[in-house]
Scaffold this active site. Sequence first.
Site, short mmCIF file in Angstrom:
data_model
loop_
_atom_site.label_atom_id
_atom_site.label_comp_id
_atom_site.label_asym_id
_atom_site.label_seq_id
_atom_site.Cartn_x
_atom_site.Cartn_y
_atom_site.Cartn_z
N CYS A 115 -14.43 -7.31 -4.98
CA CYS A 115 -14.60 -5.81 -5.17
C CYS A 115 -15.83 -5.31 -4.88
O CYS A 115 -16.44 -4.12 -4.67
CB CYS A 115 -14.99 -5.74 -7.13
SG CYS A 115 -13.67 -6.36 -7.87
N HIS A 257 -20.33 0.32 -9.98
CA HIS A 257 -18.73 -0.42 -9.80
C HIS A 257 -18.33 -0.14 -11.17
O HIS A 257 -18.61 -0.13 -12.09
CB HIS A 257 -18.79 -1.72 -9.71
CG HIS A 257 -17.69 -2.21 -9.51
ND1 HIS A 257 -16.31 -1.68 -8.96
CD2 HIS A 257 -16.93 -3.49 -10.19
CE1 HIS A 257 -15.29 -2.36 -9.19
NE2 HIS A 257 -15.86 -3.60 -9.89
N ASN A 287 -10.16 0.05 -13.01
CA ASN A 287 -11.24 -0.63 -12.06
C ASN A 287 -10.27 -0.71 -10.64
O ASN A 287 -9.31 -1.53 -10.64
CB ASN A 287 -11.30 -2.19 -12.68
CG ASN A 287 -12.15 -3.08 -11.61
OD1 ASN A 287 -12.27 -2.69 -10.43
ND2 ASN A 287 -12.77 -4.22 -12.16
N1 ACO Z 1 -5.65 -5.48 -26.10
C1 ACO Z 1 -5.96 -6.04 -27.19
N2 ACO Z 1 -6.52 -7.17 -27.44
C2 ACO Z 1 -6.98 -7.67 -26.16
C3 ACO Z 1 -6.59 -7.33 -25.14
C4 ACO Z 1 -5.95 -5.97 -24.82
N3 ACO Z 1 -5.55 -5.44 -23.74
N4 ACO Z 1 -7.10 -8.10 -24.00
C5 ACO Z 1 -7.63 -9.00 -24.71
N5 ACO Z 1 -7.68 -8.92 -26.10
C6 ACO Z 1 -8.04 -9.62 -27.42
C7 ACO Z 1 -8.53 -11.12 -26.85
O1 ACO Z 1 -7.26 -11.91 -26.96
C8 ACO Z 1 -9.41 -11.38 -28.00
O2 ACO Z 1 -8.62 -11.69 -29.25
P1 ACO Z 1 -9.19 -13.05 -30.17
O3 ACO Z 1 -10.53 -12.45 -30.60
O4 ACO Z 1 -8.19 -12.87 -30.99
O5 ACO Z 1 -9.05 -14.20 -29.26
C9 ACO Z 1 -10.20 -10.25 -28.12
O6 ACO Z 1 -9.28 -9.00 -27.81
C10 ACO Z 1 -11.52 -9.97 -27.36
O7 ACO Z 1 -11.37 -10.53 -26.11
P2 ACO Z 1 -12.31 -10.66 -25.35
O8 ACO Z 1 -12.00 -10.95 -23.93
O9 ACO Z 1 -13.57 -11.34 -25.88
O10 ACO Z 1 -12.73 -9.01 -25.12
P3 ACO Z 1 -14.03 -8.43 -24.20
O11 ACO Z 1 -14.57 -7.35 -25.33
O12 ACO Z 1 -14.92 -9.27 -23.52
O13 ACO Z 1 -13.29 -7.43 -23.27
C11 ACO Z 1 -12.79 -7.44 -20.74
C12 ACO Z 1 -12.52 -7.95 -22.38
C13 ACO Z 1 -12.38 -5.99 -20.67
C14 ACO Z 1 -11.76 -8.01 -19.76
C15 ACO Z 1 -14.11 -7.58 -20.73
O14 ACO Z 1 -14.76 -8.90 -20.68
C16 ACO Z 1 -14.78 -7.37 -19.20
O15 ACO Z 1 -14.57 -5.93 -18.93
N6 ACO Z 1 -15.07 -8.06 -18.11
C17 ACO Z 1 -15.65 -8.01 -17.13
C18 ACO Z 1 -14.51 -7.44 -15.87
C19 ACO Z 1 -15.35 -7.23 -14.88
O16 ACO Z 1 -16.31 -6.60 -14.73
N7 ACO Z 1 -14.71 -7.35 -13.52
C20 ACO Z 1 -15.46 -7.04 -12.76
C21 ACO Z 1 -15.32 -7.69 -11.60
S1 ACO Z 1 -13.54 -7.81 -11.30
C22 ACO Z 1 -12.90 -6.37 -10.40
O17 ACO Z 1 -13.64 -5.54 -10.14
C23 ACO Z 1 -11.68 -6.68 -9.70
#
Ligand code: ACO
Length: 330
Positions: A115, A257, A287
């Site tokens: 990215c 980003h 993203n």
């Molecule tokens: N819908 C509903 N529930 C979901 C979904 C969804 N789409 N996705 C995950 N969950 C659930 C999980 O299973 C988990 O359930 P559990 O508690 O029963 O196990 C719960 O939601 C919480 O999951 P987390 O992974 O802890 O959620 P989080 O708040 O961390 O959000 C996310 C996830 C959005 C991916 C976040 O971690 C994030 O944005 N990470 C950074 C990504 C990033 O910045 N990438 C940048 C580089 S990559 C690139 O640019 C290509």
Amino acid sequence: MSNIPAVITGTGSYTPARVLTNSDFERMVDTSDEWIRTRTGIRERRIKEDGIGSSDLAVEAGKKALARAGLEPSDLDLLIVGTVTPDYPVPATSCFVQRKLGAFNAAAMDVGAACSSFMYGLSTATAYVKSGFRKRVLVIGVESLSSLTNYADRSTCVLFGDGAGAVVVEAGENGGKQGVLGFALHADGRHTGLLWVPLGGSVNPIRSGNVDQGRFFIEMNGNEVFKIAVRAMVSASAEVCKTAGVSVDDISLFIPHQANIRIIDAVQKRIGISSDKVFVNIEKYGNTSSASVPLALDEAFCAGRIKKGDLVLMVAFGGGLTWGAALVRF
Ligand code: ACO
């Protein structure tokens, strides 16, 4: 750096017409519009049609950037494409873009830093221009992330979209004040496994024996990436400001980003920049990886958010891990 300024003289962007909304995902996986909006800030994203390649998106963005710079494709002497979703493994996507644009006087290469590819591409263009080795460079960040997305994995599929953004970087007048003031570029290869595509490269080529494992899509440890992303984007932003001798108050617009609105909010607060100076369009596109920053930059221009003399801070973060910030005086 030399006294030749590397000036951004045009921007452009392009996104495919097809929209995938959060409601569409409610019918595809176990998710909800509410979860996606509150956890990521995304409402919809654009998805290309099959048969369209990253080069097609890139060309549309590139044409707009060239028109705004008042240049013809034949004026370019270098074309850089940043992407993790090339048209084909070989040859470089930049060669397809070169042909489709008709930019046959330009050398062409791809830059791959996940990215952060656009930021690495912009720094490469800047170095070429400041060294006097090239004068007119088109840098495009483009992504067809839909081709690397597992639409059965709710933890990643709701995040990604397709699009392209482009800038023309030209040699300015010697000693001029406009242009790229500096970069902070970093990588940490100890975290290669936090965000990757396990199948389809030279280590694990796709074969009839492993294709049904389905691991040729993006796999990500979202929580870990989230934490590191905030720290890295904050420190790169501070570093580039310090190196250039500017304070956060001098910045007119901050373009981060667009990966997650919670990351953007956390970075904005820690940098200490006011929220009205932060450009956000994640709700429309999700993203778009390498396209994210230049797409936002172009939209900021079109919305009148950037004027002559403004100081713009851009910061990207992605797989590798890689990250980088750039300060530009427009
Ligand atoms: N819908 C509903 N529930 C979901 C979904 C969804 N789409 N996705 C995950 N969950 C659930 C999980 O299973 C988990 O359930 P559990 O508690 O029963 O196990 C719960 O939601 C919480 O999951 P987390 O992974 O802890 O959620 P989080 O708040 O961390 O959000 C996310 C996830 C959005 C991916 C976040 O971690 C994030 O944005 N990470 C950074 C990504 C990033 O910045 N990438 C940048 C580089 S990559 C690139 O640019 C290509």
